[in-house]
Design a protein around this motif. Structure first.
Motif, short mmCIF file in Angstrom:
data_model
loop_
_atom_site.label_atom_id
_atom_site.label_comp_id
_atom_site.label_asym_id
_atom_site.label_seq_id
_atom_site.Cartn_x
_atom_site.Cartn_y
_atom_site.Cartn_z
N SER A 21 0.77 -1.28 0.00
CA SER A 21 0.19 0.07 -0.05
C SER A 21 0.84 1.16 0.20
O SER A 21 0.54 2.29 -0.58
CB SER A 21 -0.91 0.05 1.16
N LEU A 22 2.13 1.36 0.81
CA LEU A 22 2.86 2.10 0.86
C LEU A 22 3.65 2.57 -0.62
O LEU A 22 3.58 3.78 -0.97
CB LEU A 22 3.84 2.16 1.86
N ILE A 23 3.92 1.41 -1.30
CA ILE A 23 4.59 1.48 -2.48
C ILE A 23 3.49 2.00 -3.53
O ILE A 23 3.90 2.93 -4.44
CB ILE A 23 4.89 0.31 -2.81
N SER A 24 2.25 1.62 -3.35
CA SER A 24 1.19 2.22 -4.49
C SER A 24 0.97 3.70 -4.16
O SER A 24 0.52 4.38 -4.92
CB SER A 24 -0.02 1.39 -4.36
N TYR A 25 1.13 4.10 -2.97
CA TYR A 25 0.89 5.30 -2.65
C TYR A 25 1.99 6.34 -3.16
O TYR A 25 1.76 7.42 -3.61
CB TYR A 25 0.77 5.71 -1.04
N PHE A 26 3.39 6.03 -2.99
CA PHE A 26 4.18 6.68 -3.56
C PHE A 26 4.30 6.37 -5.16
O PHE A 26 5.09 7.44 -5.72
CB PHE A 26 5.54 6.03 -3.05
N SER A 27 3.59 5.83 -5.72
CA SER A 27 3.70 5.65 -7.26
C SER A 27 2.14 6.02 -7.62
O SER A 27 1.66 5.50 -8.63
CB SER A 27 3.90 4.03 -7.62
N ARG A 28 1.66 6.89 -6.89
CA ARG A 28 0.09 7.23 -7.13
C ARG A 28 -0.07 7.64 -8.73
O ARG A 28 -1.19 7.77 -9.33
CB ARG A 28 -0.32 8.08 -6.27
N ASN A 29 1.03 8.59 -9.21
CA ASN A 29 0.80 8.91 -10.59
C ASN A 29 1.48 8.23 -11.60
O ASN A 29 1.41 8.63 -12.57
CB ASN A 29 1.89 10.38 -10.62
N SER A 30 1.74 6.99 -11.23
CA SER A 30 2.30 6.00 -12.44
C SER A 30 1.17 4.96 -12.65
O SER A 30 0.34 4.66 -11.67
CB SER A 30 3.40 5.36 -11.61
N LYS A 31 1.28 4.44 -13.70
CA LYS A 31 0.15 3.14 -14.05
C LYS A 31 0.62 2.07 -13.34
O LYS A 31 0.16 1.11 -13.21
CB LYS A 31 0.34 2.97 -15.68
#
Length: 135
Positions: A21-31
């Motif tokens: 979840s933290l990784i997806s938060y830091f990549s929120r502008n990426s596909k």
């Protein structure tokens, strides 16, 4: 199998879900955030199957056929979850290495650990082959 061991096996997926979840938060502008979010699904399956197994022991003769399949569902979920999580974390670190120094250092450290582990594994394979009594 003690209850503490079962609780530990139920807590590890929560930690991995938090990391993803933290990784997806830091990549929120990426596909790639969708890859990280999809990799959470097997861990949710592991949590559900672990709680079912904790409440209904496998050795108890349960007439429901899905209860006999529960250990296999958990095992397949573990294999899929570990594979997708390792790939997701590797992709995250590689994409972050294009911008940040910490990711480049992490990649170099992982490569060194992989090389040392391969040498260590090869040593034990050779040691095992030499220990065989042939003839």
């Amino acid at each position: 199998m003690s209850n503490e061991y079962s609780l530990l096996r139920a807590c590890i997926p929560w930690i991995i879900i938090l990391i993803l979840s933290l990784i997806s938060y830091f990549s929120r502008n990426s596909k790639l955030k969708y890859l990280y979010l999809i990799s959470i699904i097997p861990w949710i399956g592991i949590i559900i199957s672990e709680f079912i197994i904790m409440n209904h022991p496998i050795w108890y003769n349960d007439p429901r056929p899905w209860m006999q399949a529960m250990p296999f569902i958990r095992l397949i979920s573990w294999l899929i979850g570990v594979f997708i999580t390792i790939k997701s974390i590797a992709i995250f670190i590689v994409t972050q290495a294009q911008k940040h120094l910490w990711a480049k250092i992490a990649i170099i450290t992982i490569k060194i650990i992989t090389i040392l582990a391969s040498i260590w594994f090869g040593y034990f394979v050779i040691l095992g082959i030499l220990s065989l009594k042939s003839g």
